[in-house]
Motif scaffolding. Structure first.
Motif, PDB file in Angstrom:
ATOM      1  N   SER A 188      -1.202   3.524 -11.937  1.00 20.29           N
ATOM      2  CA  SER A 188      -2.329   4.431 -12.102  1.00 20.29           C
ATOM      3  C   SER A 188      -3.406   4.200 -11.044  1.00 20.29           C
ATOM      4  O   SER A 188      -3.906   5.146 -10.427  1.00 20.29           O
ATOM      5  CB  SER A 188      -2.922   4.267 -13.507  1.00 20.29           C
ATOM      6  OG  SER A 188      -4.096   5.033 -13.659  1.00 20.29           O
ATOM      7  N   SER A 200      -2.301   5.403  -7.639  1.00 22.30           N
ATOM      8  CA  SER A 200      -2.358   6.867  -7.506  1.00 22.30           C
ATOM      9  C   SER A 200      -3.788   7.319  -7.234  1.00 22.30           C
ATOM     10  O   SER A 200      -4.012   8.246  -6.439  1.00 22.30           O
ATOM     11  CB  SER A 200      -1.820   7.534  -8.766  1.00 22.30           C
ATOM     12  OG  SER A 200      -2.717   7.396  -9.856  1.00 22.30           O
ATOM     13  N   GLU A 217      -5.063   9.317  -3.978  1.00 24.30           N
ATOM     14  CA  GLU A 217      -5.810  10.571  -4.104  1.00 24.30           C
ATOM     15  C   GLU A 217      -7.034  10.566  -3.199  1.00 24.30           C
ATOM     16  O   GLU A 217      -7.304  11.525  -2.471  1.00 24.30           O
ATOM     17  CB  GLU A 217      -6.230  10.781  -5.554  1.00 24.30           C
ATOM     18  CG  GLU A 217      -5.124  11.248  -6.474  1.00 24.30           C
ATOM     19  CD  GLU A 217      -5.645  11.482  -7.869  1.00 24.30           C
ATOM     20  OE1 GLU A 217      -6.481  12.382  -8.053  1.00 24.30           O
ATOM     21  OE2 GLU A 217      -5.238  10.744  -8.792  1.00 24.30           O
ATOM     22  N   ILE A 265      -0.324  14.599  -7.196  1.00 21.23           N
ATOM     23  CA  ILE A 265      -0.148  13.147  -7.302  1.00 21.23           C
ATOM     24  C   ILE A 265      -0.381  12.655  -8.727  1.00 21.23           C
ATOM     25  O   ILE A 265       0.405  11.849  -9.253  1.00 21.23           O
ATOM     26  CB  ILE A 265      -1.067  12.418  -6.302  1.00 21.23           C
ATOM     27  CG1 ILE A 265      -0.513  12.560  -4.878  1.00 21.23           C
ATOM     28  CG2 ILE A 265      -1.183  10.936  -6.655  1.00 21.23           C
ATOM     29  CD1 ILE A 265      -1.384  11.926  -3.817  1.00 21.23           C
ATOM     30  N   PRO A 266      -1.455  13.090  -9.419  1.00 24.49           N
ATOM     31  CA  PRO A 266      -1.630  12.616 -10.806  1.00 24.49           C
ATOM     32  C   PRO A 266      -0.452  12.969 -11.708  1.00 24.49           C
ATOM     33  O   PRO A 266      -0.022  12.146 -12.523  1.00 24.49           O
ATOM     34  CB  PRO A 266      -2.919  13.322 -11.256  1.00 24.49           C
ATOM     35  CG  PRO A 266      -3.655  13.627  -9.999  1.00 24.49           C
ATOM     36  CD  PRO A 266      -2.593  13.927  -8.986  1.00 24.49           C
ATOM     37  N   VAL A 301       2.649  10.698 -10.783  1.00 27.34           N
ATOM     38  CA  VAL A 301       2.491   9.326 -11.274  1.00 27.34           C
ATOM     39  C   VAL A 301       2.541   9.293 -12.792  1.00 27.34           C
ATOM     40  O   VAL A 301       3.061   8.341 -13.389  1.00 27.34           O
ATOM     41  CB  VAL A 301       1.182   8.717 -10.738  1.00 27.34           C
ATOM     42  CG1 VAL A 301       0.949   7.330 -11.315  1.00 27.34           C
ATOM     43  CG2 VAL A 301       1.220   8.648  -9.220  1.00 27.34           C
TER      44      VAL A 301
END
Length: 383
Positions: free
Chosen positions: A367, A370, A374, A304-305, A308
């Motif tokens: 940000s 995301s 998470e 995911i990081p 994004v």
């Protein structure tokens, strides 16, 4: 010798005492994180000094010395003995162009409807607890693009003009930025997943094609891609065949972003233990059900990081379309500098500050979302 009571037996529970003030609340957090040692204290003081040196002039320029109302440059010119602050009156005067570009004023309501539908469908889609997820996703990914296309470009049926045609050359500002960014984000993710699976495929042809595609697009800068799609591509098309410039940019940005997205997804696929594949095959699942139900949900959650981060980079890279003659938000701001009506020493600083604020809001929002996802999906590693 007299009997003395030297012991005391408590018959009720002692009252609970509050924790020391120095260990709780803001003071406790500061003692633990900012002033826990001499080194941390020195670094904290230096950080406060640097922050003050940067923030104080910014506040002075953007708020204290700023001009909020006015009809022309005279309102924003610095008076005797005063500093030139931000000219927000200029931003107010040009705000419609920053948002819509040169879109006809009488047709701006169509853009507003697109903005409203985009927010109305995206917000519940981004909320994990919102109902009707499949219907919402279908509306956002299939129905909304069709409606937005006809609203923005126009609709003519059998020679009858339902909505006047507006050429993409008249689009600009935040409209172009969002069209390129959203289209690139939505289209590059599934294409990147397909390329990542293709690169890990055991079929040589599919693997070779995927590798060549990914390495080619990762090996050239985005500026070159934009020039190629806007200037060189028409030279290779048959005579009389043309593509809209915005469509060419959308294709170039999508393919470029998909190559980077493929490598991010491939990293997630490689992080999945081999036992997950073996367990899925032991259940009798074929390749695509195994990927859809078992492997991809875990792989995408891990990266995911990275996903994004690619989205944020794509959103900021939309400013490069100015070099091929498309006026996005930043391009529209730069074009406004040629207007002598608002020509002041602070005009450029104010325009770039406005662009920075808009881009920061969108990028920071992505940000933070995301990070929220998470934590929401990080259930397998909680203790």
């Amino acid at each position: 010798m007299a009997n003395l009571d030297i012991a005391q037996v408590r018959t009720e529970e002692a009252p609970k005492l509050p924790a020391p003030v120095s260990t709780t609340g803001v003071i406790g957090w500061m003692r633990q994180n900012l002033f826990s040692s001499i080194g941390n204290t020195v670094l904290t003081v230096i950080g406060i000094y640097i922050a003050y040196s940067l923030i104080a002039p910014f506040i002075q320029f953007a708020l204290i010395d700023a001009v909020w109302t006015g009809e022309n440059r005279e309102a924003c010119l610095p008076k005797d003995g005063q500093h030139a602050g931000a000219c927000w009156a200029y931003v107010k005067a040009y705000f419609p162009q920053f948002i819509y570009g040169r879109y006809p004023t009488e047709e701006v309501w169509r853009v507003n409807i697109v903005y409203f539908l985009f927010a109305a469908l995206l917000i519940p889609l981004a909320m994990p607890s919102a109902p009707f997820k499949r219907t919402n996703a279908l509306l956002f990914l299939v129905v909304f693009p069709i409606i937005a296309y006809f609203l923005l470009t126009g609709l003519v049926i059998g020679g009858n003009v339902i909505l006047p045609v507006v050429e993409t050359a008249q689009w600009g500002g935040l409209l172009v930025t969002l069209v390129i960014a959203v289209t690139g984000i939505v289209a590059s993710l599934p294409l990147g997943i397909a390329l990542a699976l293709g690169r890990r495929s055991k079929m040589p042809i599919i693997k070779l094609v995927s590798v060549i595609f990914i390495e080619f697009w990762r090996g050239v800068p985005l500026i070159t891609v934009l020039f190629m799609s806007s200037v060189m591509l028409p030279l290779f098309l048959p005579e009389g065949v043309t593509f809209d410039k915005l469509l060419r940019v959308l294709i170039g940005v999508t393919l470029f972003s998909a190559a980077y997205m493929a490598e991010v997804v491939r990293g997630g696929l490689q992080a999945i233990p081999k036992g997950q594949y073996e367990g899925a095959m032991a259940l009798g699942l074929r390749f695509w059900p195994m990927m859809y139900l078992i492997i991809l949900p875990q792989a995408l959650k891990l990266v995911i990081p990275g996903i994004v981060n690619t989205f944020i980079g794509l959103f900021k890279d939309t400013t490069l379309v100015l070099i091929v003659g498309m006026f996005d938000l930043l391009g529209q701001i730069q074009s406004s500098f040629t207007d002598p009506t608002w020509s002041t020493p602070s005009q450029g600083h104010t325009g770039y500050l406005f662009a920075a604020i808009v881009f920061f809001v969108f990028c920071f929002g992505m940000s933070r979302y995301s990070i929220f996802m998470e934590h929401k999906l990080h259930t397998g590693h909680k203790r």
